[in-house]
Design a protein around this motif. Structure first.
Motif, mmCIF file in Angstrom:
data_model
loop_
_atom_site.group_PDB
_atom_site.id
_atom_site.type_symbol
_atom_site.label_atom_id
_atom_site.label_comp_id
_atom_site.label_asym_id
_atom_site.label_seq_id
_atom_site.Cartn_x
_atom_site.Cartn_y
_atom_site.Cartn_z
ATOM 1 N N ARG A 3 0.857 -1.184 0.000
ATOM 2 C CA ARG A 3 0.000 0.000 0.000
ATOM 3 C C ARG A 3 0.899 1.242 0.000
ATOM 4 O O ARG A 3 1.756 1.390 0.876
ATOM 5 N N TYR A 5 1.551 5.173 0.455
ATOM 6 C CA TYR A 5 1.097 6.407 1.087
ATOM 7 C C TYR A 5 2.079 7.518 0.731
ATOM 8 O O TYR A 5 3.284 7.275 0.571
ATOM 9 N N ARG A 8 1.566 10.188 4.564
ATOM 10 C CA ARG A 8 0.548 9.494 5.357
ATOM 11 C C ARG A 8 -0.855 9.577 4.772
ATOM 12 O O ARG A 8 -1.848 9.338 5.468
ATOM 13 N N PHE A 10 -3.201 7.843 1.964
ATOM 14 C CA PHE A 10 -3.247 6.657 1.108
ATOM 15 C C PHE A 10 -3.443 7.064 -0.343
ATOM 16 O O PHE A 10 -4.343 7.834 -0.673
ATOM 17 N N ILE A 11 -2.608 6.496 -1.213
ATOM 18 C CA ILE A 11 -2.677 6.817 -2.637
ATOM 19 C C ILE A 11 -3.227 5.649 -3.442
ATOM 20 O O ILE A 11 -4.222 5.769 -4.138
ATOM 21 N N ASN A 12 -2.570 4.484 -3.323
ATOM 22 C CA ASN A 12 -2.963 3.356 -4.164
ATOM 23 C C ASN A 12 -2.340 2.081 -3.610
ATOM 24 O O ASN A 12 -1.325 2.120 -2.920
ATOM 25 N N ASP A 13 -2.937 0.948 -3.939
ATOM 26 C CA ASP A 13 -2.340 -0.340 -3.583
ATOM 27 C C ASP A 13 -2.215 -1.241 -4.818
ATOM 28 O O ASP A 13 -2.146 -2.458 -4.713
ATOM 29 N N VAL A 29 3.561 -1.567 3.916
ATOM 30 C CA VAL A 29 3.135 -0.184 3.686
ATOM 31 C C VAL A 29 4.347 0.646 3.320
ATOM 32 O O VAL A 29 5.401 0.536 3.961
ATOM 33 N N ASP A 31 5.451 4.605 2.863
ATOM 34 C CA ASP A 31 5.064 6.005 3.088
ATOM 35 C C ASP A 31 6.220 6.895 2.654
ATOM 36 O O ASP A 31 7.324 6.811 3.215
#
Length: 371
Positions: A3, A5, A8, A10-13, A29, A31
């Motif tokens: 995922r 970020y 902090r 969230f953009i895309n997964d 994750v 970031d």
């Protein structure tokens, strides 16, 4: 599974390039403070940050795998290997930069490991003096791999042989090629030379070839189209013969896999057979080969001699992991040999009866068994 970020948020997964394909089983994750909030796939592909993120994710993943591999309780790593070992094998094939490090975490069954896994480092540690390569053999399962006649000589010298039991294993080991200054060698290739540079062994092999030239020529004639060549082997100790591949040939399990893929795609699989002709190696010290040599010198035109030679080829193919193309002819040859050993006729037993005194209802029978 990753995922992305940015600051902090969230953009895309679904960014495919964040992590290599062979690490898709890793969840995490990312970031970053160095990407814009409106980051798109096009911006990400052009950004140098992507390369940095990719390298750090690979480094972090390898560190986690190392912790598991070096833990005192190996049960956790074995559990990890059984579930995700295939991904590491793909990493050997696809990741040139990290190939040598990934190789440290590979696990195999071998001719010496029993029910336990062994690693390449442990394999090298257990090498006897004089061994120059890491040997492996392919097979559909440990039992089939252990049956391969080509490993007899290796085992007699105390060499451990790794078992590659999946088509992916063969591709992976060919991609690895070497590990810590040791070549990784397929024991079922005709390029294996245990006594390379030994002039005495070379002269002895040449002499054996001359002594068995009749057998070699006869087998090459009746097996024309099935074998590329027939040679005397110094790798066989207990088996009369074995089938091996040339330097660029594919193992039997890989051939079956490639044939299934070719047929599934609607293409003609006959070209695969032409590309992968086997080489037949015979053991001149084995009684079966000696008997074949005697039969050839006595009457090489007889049907019995031909069936005997073809049966030798079929059995060598079975023990080497190949399928028999013509099962009907194979069955007939086996039945013919069994019939020749069976008793042709069983003579009737001679029964002699004697009448007893009047009033006695019983008779006695004397049975004579004649062999």
């Amino acid at each position: 599974n990753m995922r992305l970020y940015v600051k902090r948020v969230f953009i895309n997964d679904e960014f495919q390039d964040l992590i290599p394909r062979w690490l898709k089983f890793i969840k995490g994750v990312v970031d970053s403070d160095d990407l814009p909030l409106n980051v798109s796939r096009e911006i990400l592909q052009k950004s140098k940050v992507l390369s940095i993120i990719n390298k750090r994710l690979v480094r972090k993943s390898l560190d986690m795998i190392r912790e598991l591999a070096e833990a005192e309780d190996q049960s956790q790593y074995i559990l990890f290997w059984n579930n995700f070992g295939k991904y590491l094998k793909v990493g050997i094939i696809e990741d040139d930069k990290n190939r040598k490090e990934i190789a440290e975490y590979l696990r195999f069954f071998s001719s010496s490991s029993g029910e336990e896994y062994t690693s390449l480092d442990k394999y090298i540690e257990n090498m006897p003096e004089g061994q120059k390569s890491i040997y492996y053999v392919t097979g559909e399962g440990r039992e089939r791999a252990a049956m391969s006649p080509v490993i007899e000589k290796l085992k007699s010298r105390g060499y451990e042989v790794l078992f590659a039991t999946e088509p992916l294993d063969e591709i992976m080991l060919e991609s690895l090629r070497n590990y810590k200054d040791y070549d990784v060698v397929d024991a079922a290739k005709d390029t294996v030379k245990l006594d390379e540079g030994d002039e005495e062994s070379a002269k002895k092999k040449e002499e054996l070839n001359r002594e068995n030239i009749d057998v070699i020529n006869y087998l090459e004639t009746i097996l024309s189209g099935k074998v590329e060549k027939v040679t005397v082997s110094d790798l066989l100790t207990d088996s009369p013969a074995a089938l091996v591949q040339g330097a660029y040939g594919m193992s039997p399990s890989m051939q079956r896999y490639m044939r299934a893929q070719t047929v599934a795609s609607g293409q003609d699989a006959s070209s695969l057979d032409a590309m992968n002709k086997v080489c037949m190696e015979i053991n001149p010290k084995h009684p079966i080969v000696k008997d074949l040599n005697r039969m050839i010198k006595a009457n090489k035109e007889s049907k019995e001699t031909e069936d005997y030679a073809k049966l030798l080829f079929d059995v060598a193919g079975m023990t080497s992991g190949y399928d028999i193309d013509d099962m009907s002819s194979f069955a007939k040859r086996v039945m013919g040999m069994m019939s020749s050993k069976a008793t042709d006729t069983v003579p009737d037993a001679d029964v002699v009866s004697e009448e007893k005194d009047e009033g006695e209802e019983t008779t006695t029978a004397e049975v004579e068994v004649v062999e």
